[in-house]
Design a protein around this motif. Structure first.
Motif, PDB file in Angstrom:
ATOM      1  N   GLY A 196       2.041  -2.705  -5.674  1.00  0.00           N
ATOM      2  CA  GLY A 196       1.079  -1.854  -5.003  1.00  0.00           C
ATOM      3  C   GLY A 196       0.065  -1.327  -6.010  1.00  0.00           C
ATOM      4  N   GLN A 197      -0.916  -0.599  -5.506  1.00  0.00           N
ATOM      5  CA  GLN A 197      -1.984  -0.108  -6.368  1.00  0.00           C
ATOM      6  C   GLN A 197      -1.652   1.231  -7.009  1.00  0.00           C
ATOM      7  N   TYR A 206       4.369   3.275  -8.412  1.00  0.00           N
ATOM      8  CA  TYR A 206       4.030   1.951  -7.910  1.00  0.00           C
ATOM      9  C   TYR A 206       5.215   1.377  -7.144  1.00  0.00           C
ATOM     10  N   CYS A 207       4.940   0.736  -6.033  1.00  0.00           N
ATOM     11  CA  CYS A 207       6.005   0.007  -5.365  1.00  0.00           C
ATOM     12  C   CYS A 207       5.889  -1.468  -5.715  1.00  0.00           C
ATOM     13  N   ALA A 208       6.996  -2.155  -5.565  1.00  0.00           N
ATOM     14  CA  ALA A 208       7.046  -3.572  -5.910  1.00  0.00           C
ATOM     15  C   ALA A 208       7.959  -4.306  -4.946  1.00  0.00           C
ATOM     16  N   ALA A 259       3.899  -2.970   3.592  1.00  0.00           N
ATOM     17  CA  ALA A 259       3.460  -4.316   3.235  1.00  0.00           C
ATOM     18  C   ALA A 259       2.661  -4.910   4.377  1.00  0.00           C
ATOM     19  N   SER A 260       1.643  -5.640   4.024  1.00  0.00           N
ATOM     20  CA  SER A 260       0.852  -6.348   5.023  1.00  0.00           C
ATOM     21  C   SER A 260       0.558  -7.747   4.520  1.00  0.00           C
ATOM     22  N   LEU A 295       0.840  -1.195   0.000  1.00  0.00           N
ATOM     23  CA  LEU A 295       0.000   0.000   0.000  1.00  0.00           C
ATOM     24  C   LEU A 295       0.872   1.241   0.000  1.00  0.00           C
ATOM     25  N   GLU A 296       0.800   2.014  -1.105  1.00  0.00           N
ATOM     26  CA  GLU A 296       1.574   3.244  -1.220  1.00  0.00           C
ATOM     27  C   GLU A 296       0.816   4.403  -0.595  1.00  0.00           C
TER      28      GLU A 296
END
Length: 122
Positions: free
Chosen positions: A113-114, A95-97, A24-25, A5-6
């Motif tokens: 991420g979204q 976006y994160c990855a 991150a979750s 989640l960004e």
């Protein structure tokens, strides 16, 4: 459920700064490389920065070197992107990855991420 989640995107004037976070979750990505990509309207997604599991290996796209800094806090399962001296051409969805390797190749990315919008006005 695994999620990235960004947060931290927004509107900023040219020359300004923003700090993006990606939490991150659902699982720990402590042993994974983490990275940031961006996609501007009408363009393909492009690599921005990557960091290995302990922060000892970091890569940046040439377009952001000297202006952006990637970092991570494994205790918080979070990766950050500090963006300084922002330019209008930095406008994009970021976006994160999480990936198996800092190469961030499509086959290595395990989660995205979204996205969060960053808009830099001139």
């Amino acid at each position: 459920q695994v999620q990235l989640l960004e947060s931290g995107g927004g509107l900023v004037q040219a020359g300004g700064s923003l700090r993006l976070s990606c939490a991150a979750s659902g699982r720990s990505f402590g042993s994974y490389a983490r990275g940031w990509f961006r996609q501007a309207p009408g363009k393909e997604r492009e690599f921005v920065a990557a960091i290995n599991w302990n922060g000892g290996i970091i890569y940046y796209a040439d377009s952001v070197k000297g202006r952006f800094t990637i970092s991570r806090d494994n205790s918080e399962n979070t990766v950050y992107l500090q963006m300084n001296s922002l330019k209008p051409e930095d406008t994009a969805v970021y976006y994160c990855a999480a990936a198996r390797d800092t190469s961030m190749s499509s086959g290595d990315v395990v989660s995205w991420g979204q996205g969060t919008q960053v808009t830099v006005s001139s």
